[in-house]
Motif scaffolding. Structure first.
Motif, PDB file in Angstrom:
ATOM      1  N   THR A   4       0.842  -1.206   0.000  1.00 54.41           N
ATOM      2  CA  THR A   4       0.000   0.000   0.000  1.00 54.41           C
ATOM      3  C   THR A   4       0.880   1.261   0.000  1.00 54.41           C
ATOM      4  OG1 THR A   4      -0.051   0.161   2.407  1.00 54.41           O
ATOM      5  CG2 THR A   4      -1.800  -1.131   1.381  1.00 54.41           C
ATOM      6  N   GLN A   6       0.145   5.866   0.319  1.00 54.95           N
ATOM      7  CA  GLN A   6      -0.851   6.878   0.668  1.00 54.95           C
ATOM      8  C   GLN A   6      -0.966   7.894  -0.461  1.00 54.95           C
ATOM      9  OE1 GLN A   6      -2.419   6.843   3.819  1.00 54.95           O
ATOM     10  NE2 GLN A   6      -1.373   4.887   4.145  1.00 54.95           N
ATOM     11  N   ASP A  61       4.392   6.233   3.404  1.00 52.96           N
ATOM     12  CA  ASP A  61       3.783   5.764   4.656  1.00 52.96           C
ATOM     13  C   ASP A  61       2.816   6.806   5.221  1.00 52.96           C
ATOM     14  OD1 ASP A  61       5.275   7.544   6.761  1.00 52.96           O
ATOM     15  OD2 ASP A  61       6.830   6.800   5.402  1.00 52.96           O
ATOM     16  N   ALA A  62       1.954   6.356   6.104  1.00 52.68           N
ATOM     17  CA  ALA A  62       0.880   7.193   6.649  1.00 52.68           C
ATOM     18  C   ALA A  62       1.419   8.357   7.476  1.00 52.68           C
ATOM     19  CB  ALA A  62      -0.060   6.336   7.497  1.00 52.68           C
ATOM     20  N   GLU A  85      -5.568   5.394   1.502  1.00 47.99           N
ATOM     21  CA  GLU A  85      -4.576   4.334   1.354  1.00 47.99           C
ATOM     22  C   GLU A  85      -4.877   3.628   0.040  1.00 47.99           C
ATOM     23  OE1 GLU A  85      -2.776   1.667   4.622  1.00 47.99           O
ATOM     24  OE2 GLU A  85      -4.474   0.539   3.825  1.00 47.99           O
TER      25      GLU A  85
END
Length: 288
Positions: A4, A6, A61-62, A85
């Motif tokens: 995943t 973002q 990344d988040a 995401e």
């Protein structure tokens, strides 16, 4: 590598777009897509509201994405944002989804990962997009490809000059469609390098690609194509006209710039013909 990444989608006034892009890059965006009135959007992609731009920033990344969102909200209170995401095996290839193949006349032009979908009856050009402009899917490029195809159909063996060649797509297309001598020039060394790679890839290594000034290019050409910006076309008009033996195609011009560009060339003795238009973009056609 996780599956995943973002994506932060930002709608904001167009006047704030440049500053917001800088902030997103500094905040760690690994990729950035910009949609505004200068760059017409692809079918099926949400376009910005009038007076606004849409920025889509990709983050690994988040934490980084959330920090960037907070920073942007503080700097640009009127921005509307959505953080999502995305499922993606390789986030660095996310942008590839935005590169489309095109079919124009006898040509199919597309990226290497889409070549298996090319119809067998078309002349296939494989263009590696990388950083230089011009995979074929931008309106200015497809407007030129259509005119190059039409000219080569009636003038086999004609010599062709492509000013501001970028990825080399127009020069390579002309050669594959039966041109004689083909020359492409670009003042960006990265573009020249990429155009040469693309010429090799498409079996046309004899296309002459360089960073030469127009004054250093020998001879004149039956067909001259210049897909660059309007102000540069006006500035280079005397040098471009000097290279034209028969026909000239100009693109990279927005409809409101057409009259100024046309005047610059008519004043130098070129005869304007009806060109073509695709959305806001126009192609100007001339002959000797």
């Amino acid at each position: 590598m996780t599956g995943t990444y973002q994506s932060l989608t930002v709608d904001l006034p167009e006047t704030e777009s440049e500053a917001a892009q800088d902030l997103l890059h500094e905040a760690g965006a690994m990729g950035l897509e910009v949609r505004d009135r200068e760059m017409p959007t692809m079918p099926g992609v949400r376009a910005p509201s009038v007076g606004e731009a849409i920025l889509v920033a990709y983050f690994e990344d988040a934490e980084t994405a959330e920090a960037a969102q907070a920073e942007l909200a503080e700097a640009f209170p009127s921005a509307r944002m959505r953080l999502e995401e995305e499922q993606q095996q390789d986030w660095s290839n996310a942008w590839k989804a935005h590169i489309k193949s095109v079919q124009v006349g006898r040509l199919w032009v597309g990226p290497p990962w889409d070549v298996q979908n090319a119809p067998s009856d078309k002349v296939r050009l494989v263009i590696e997009p990388k950083m230089a402009f011009g995979t074929g899917d931008h309106p200015t490029t497809s407007l030129c490809l259509g005119a190059v195809d039409a000219y080569m159909a009636t003038h086999p063996g004609a010599d062709v000059l492509d000013v501001g060649t970028g990825t080399g797509v127009l020069a390579i297309a002309a050669k594959r469609l039966g041109a004689g001598r083909v020359v492409g020039t670009d003042n960006d060394p990265v573009s020249v390098e990429l155009a040469r790679e693309n010429a090799e890839l498409n079996g046309t290594p004899e296309v002459e690609l360089s960073g030469k000034e127009l004054t250093a290019v020998e001879g004149t050409f039956e067909l001259v194509v210049a897909n660059i910006l309007a102000n540069t076309l006006i500035e280079l008009a005397p040098l471009i006209v000097a290279k034209v033996k028969d026909r000239l195609l100009l693109a990279g011009v927005l409809s409101h710039q057409k009259a100024d560009v046309e005047a610059a060339y008519v004043n130098l003795g070129m005869v304007a013909e009806p060109g073509a238009q695709h959305g806001e973009w126009v192609r100007l056609d001339f002959h000797r």
